[in-house]
Design an enzyme around this catalytic site. Structure first.
Site, short mmCIF file in Angstrom:
data_model
loop_
_atom_site.label_atom_id
_atom_site.label_comp_id
_atom_site.label_asym_id
_atom_site.label_seq_id
_atom_site.Cartn_x
_atom_site.Cartn_y
_atom_site.Cartn_z
N LYS A 39 0.85 -1.19 0.00
CA LYS A 39 0.00 0.00 0.00
C LYS A 39 0.88 1.24 0.00
CE LYS A 39 -2.32 1.61 3.64
NZ LYS A 39 -3.37 1.76 4.67
N SER A 66 -2.84 1.30 18.09
CA SER A 66 -3.02 0.96 16.68
C SER A 66 -2.22 1.90 15.79
CB SER A 66 -4.51 1.04 16.31
OG SER A 66 -4.70 0.86 14.93
N ARG A 112 -10.31 -1.15 7.44
CA ARG A 112 -9.45 -2.09 8.18
C ARG A 112 -8.95 -1.49 9.48
NH1 ARG A 112 -4.60 0.72 9.01
NH2 ARG A 112 -3.05 0.40 7.37
N ASP A 114 -0.04 7.70 14.74
CA ASP A 114 0.44 6.77 13.72
C ASP A 114 1.72 7.27 13.05
OD1 ASP A 114 -0.61 8.89 12.36
OD2 ASP A 114 -1.83 7.70 10.98
#
Length: 326
Positions: free
Chosen positions: A69, A296, A112, A225
């Site tokens: 990706k 995450s 996702r 992130d």
């Protein structure tokens, strides 16, 4: 050589949250069993334009699928009429290396990431969790809440954000798909009085303080992130059971990156990767009083398994367009 081209409308037509959670949970399990090749995502920083480009390759050995990706994150894009996150996913044949499909990865990224939060809550939240708190009400908050509705019986959603109009829009949209009470709160402190807290902000200074979090709360920390981002007070991580999606990646770009670099926590304070909990090689929540945190950062294997489901369904349904690449 023909390659399947899938636009965003094609992707949306073949995937839903239930199917995405199933795929992502399987991806985490394989990752926990060490059956995935996945180097940490690499970054190019566009400081002049307040954005970055990330590449995320992975190979899932058990299912013999591979791909990459390419995703960009530009927080100022909302004011320009563009998505904050834009992505393209390429699936490759492991036999020849030839590209099998090129598809929109923006919707897959939203789905996702939401699904990962759902999987985390399934394994880490208390069984009697019914109240959700949302810090941030952007696009990612929507898929996070949608995923939670798949794994828990939601009775109330408490929301807060800097823009009241965004809160109103969020509530209007989500009430169409989730039958529960929505409550606007004026402060983050009030939202934190919940069973499952979801943070989806791009901040670089903590917005959730340790003293606001009750015993037994599960937190899905989604916003951090990239290096330097942090949503949760470092002392909150110190008192909690921390589960990351990937140790190497979270250490340099997840919620734990600043507490680790400043010495507030150490590697030994990280309990497990989510895949290890899903695979059953390490335990999840240990008591109803424990505070659990899922850090995450978004894994390439999540994109891979979701894109593979999209590809297989599109082929079976005759969706998309075959283009000649070479």
């Amino acid at each position: 050589m023909d390659v399947l081209w899938l636009e965003q409308t094609d992707v949306k037509s073949v995937i839903d949250m239930h199917l995405t959670i199933y795929a992502v949970e399987n991806g985490f399990r394989e990752h926990g069993l060490k059956k995935v090749q996945m180097p940490p995502k690499s970054y190019l920083y566009f400081d002049k334009h307040n954005g970055d480009l990330r590449t995320m390759p992975s190979f899932m050995e058990g299912q013999d699928i591979a791909g990459v990706k390419i995703v960009t994150v530009h927080p100022d894009n909302r004011e320009k009429g563009f998505p904050t996150v834009m992505a393209v996913i390429i699936l490759n044949s492991t036999e020849t290396g030839a590209p099998l499909a090129i598809m929109d990865g923006t919707h897959i990224t939203d789905m996702r990431t939401g699904a990962a939060g759902g999987v985390a809550a399934k394994y880490l939240a208390r069984p009697d969790a019914h109240v959700v708190g949302m810090v941030g009400t952007g696009g990612q908050a929507r898929t996070q809440l949608l995923a939670l509705s798949e794994v828990m019986d939601i009775e109330e959603v408490k929301i807060t954000c800097r823009n009241t109009a965004h809160c109103d829009s969020f509530q209007k949209d989500m009430q169409k798909v989730i039958n529960c009470d929505f409550t606007h709160k004026g402060s983050i402190n009030d939202v934190c009085n919940c069973d499952v807290l979801v943070t989806t902000t791009p901040v670089r200074e903590p917005v959730v303080r340790s003293e606001w979090i009750c015993e037994g709360t599960h937190i899905n920390a989604i916003g951090a992130d990239a290096m330097g981002k942090q949503e949760l007070d470092s002392t909150l991580l110190k008192r909690s059971r921390i589960i990351v999606d990937d140790m190497a990646q979270a250490s340099h770009s997840g919620e734990i990156n600043i507490p680790l670099s400043t010495g507030v926590i150490s590697q030994s304070d990280i309990h497990a990767e989510l895949g290890e909990v899903v695979a059953g090689t390490k335990p999840g929540r240990q008591s109803d009083e424990e505070v659990t945190i899922f850090d995450s950062t978004g894994l390439a294997v999540q994109d891979l398994v979701t894109a593979n489901v999209v590809y297989k369904k599109a082929i079976a349904m005759g969706i998309g367009k075959m283009i000649k690449l070479f």
